[in-house]
Motif scaffolding. Structure first.
Motif, PDB file in Angstrom:
ATOM      1  N   GLY A 141      -4.722   6.011  -1.439  1.00  0.00           N
ATOM      2  CA  GLY A 141      -3.981   4.756  -1.338  1.00  0.00           C
ATOM      3  C   GLY A 141      -3.942   4.035  -2.664  1.00  0.00           C
ATOM      4  O   GLY A 141      -4.979   3.871  -3.317  1.00  0.00           O
ATOM      5  N   SER A 184      -3.987   1.382   7.541  1.00  0.00           N
ATOM      6  CA  SER A 184      -3.384   2.584   6.978  1.00  0.00           C
ATOM      7  C   SER A 184      -4.180   3.828   7.350  1.00  0.00           C
ATOM      8  O   SER A 184      -3.617   4.842   7.776  1.00  0.00           O
ATOM      9  N   VAL A 196      -2.473   0.501  -4.718  1.00  0.00           N
ATOM     10  CA  VAL A 196      -1.932  -0.852  -4.665  1.00  0.00           C
ATOM     11  C   VAL A 196      -1.588  -1.225  -6.102  1.00  0.00           C
ATOM     12  O   VAL A 196      -2.460  -1.180  -6.976  1.00  0.00           O
ATOM     13  N   ASN A 197      -0.320  -1.540  -6.319  1.00  0.00           N
ATOM     14  CA  ASN A 197       0.161  -1.868  -7.670  1.00  0.00           C
ATOM     15  C   ASN A 197      -0.235  -0.797  -8.689  1.00  0.00           C
ATOM     16  O   ASN A 197      -0.635  -1.105  -9.809  1.00  0.00           O
ATOM     17  N   ILE A 201      -7.154   2.818  -4.826  1.00  0.00           N
ATOM     18  CA  ILE A 201      -8.058   1.993  -4.042  1.00  0.00           C
ATOM     19  C   ILE A 201      -8.983   2.863  -3.186  1.00  0.00           C
ATOM     20  O   ILE A 201     -10.162   2.564  -3.029  1.00  0.00           O
ATOM     21  N   HIS A 254      -8.215  -5.568  -0.086  1.00  0.00           N
ATOM     22  CA  HIS A 254      -7.137  -4.976   0.712  1.00  0.00           C
ATOM     23  C   HIS A 254      -7.676  -4.334   1.992  1.00  0.00           C
ATOM     24  O   HIS A 254      -7.052  -3.433   2.540  1.00  0.00           O
ATOM     25  N   ALA A 288      -5.323  -3.947   5.152  1.00  0.00           N
ATOM     26  CA  ALA A 288      -4.243  -2.979   4.922  1.00  0.00           C
ATOM     27  C   ALA A 288      -4.791  -1.558   4.868  1.00  0.00           C
ATOM     28  O   ALA A 288      -4.194  -0.629   5.433  1.00  0.00           O
ATOM     29  N   MET A 332       0.856  -1.173   0.000  1.00  0.00           N
ATOM     30  CA  MET A 332       0.000   0.000   0.000  1.00  0.00           C
ATOM     31  C   MET A 332       0.900   1.233   0.000  1.00  0.00           C
ATOM     32  O   MET A 332       1.774   1.363   0.847  1.00  0.00           O
ATOM     33  N   LYS A 333       0.686   2.089  -0.942  1.00  0.00           N
ATOM     34  CA  LYS A 333       1.447   3.332  -1.030  1.00  0.00           C
ATOM     35  C   LYS A 333       0.482   4.498  -0.849  1.00  0.00           C
ATOM     36  O   LYS A 333      -0.529   4.587  -1.549  1.00  0.00           O
TER      37      LYS A 333
END
Length: 148
Positions: free
Chosen positions: A45, A85, A47-48, A52, A78, A81, A1-2
């Motif tokens: 957020g 987060s 993901v890949n 999200i 997700h 996560a 998760m970024k």
């Protein structure tokens, strides 16, 4: 998760696709998200490389903020996560901005949100009647520093 800086375009992108629940579609329109763009209190957020969710806190006045979250259908894959987060991010915001109260309005016809509020250590404070242009009722939840 970024986590990345929230941009109003993220809200537009999320609403244009399948949301985690159609009740998450903002009945008050997307203009409300425009004033969040430059806030360090709002993140999105990925993901890949896929968007999200977007979430944040808007400071209403010194010490008091309003929390919000907008999520795609992909959040289900997700959810742990994302939940961790968001909880961590909200706690960091409350500390950094010296917030003694963070509140959130959640649609009354979406009772599952009470579990989300409990995870964020928020308490139910009451029902806000006919809050939106569509006259929808919302539940008010709040986290208060030190539980006082």
């Amino acid at each position: 998760m970024k986590l990345i800086q929230f941009d109003a375009g993220h809200a537009i992108e999320l609403v244009s696709q399948e949301l985690n629940d159609d009740r998450n579609r903002p009945s008050f329109g997307l203009k409300a998200y425009e004033h969040l763009t430059n806030s360090d209190m709002c993140k999105s957020g990925l993901v890949n490389g896929h968007l999200i969710f977007s979430a944040g806190i808007v400071e209403l006045w010194p010490g008091v903020g309003e929390a919000w979250l907008l999520a795609s259908a992909q959040i289900e894959k997700h959810k742990v996560a994302v939940a961790r987060s968001v909880k961590t991010h909200f706690a960091q915001i409350a500390d950094a901005y010296d917030l003694h109260r963070v509140q959130a309005h959640m649609k009354s016809d979406w009772p599952e949100l009470s579990r989300w509020a409990a995870f964020l250590n928020m308490q139910h404070e009451g029902t806000i009647r006919q809050m939106t242009p569509l006259k929808e009722d919302y539940e008010l939840y709040a986290w208060v520093k030190n539980g006082n």
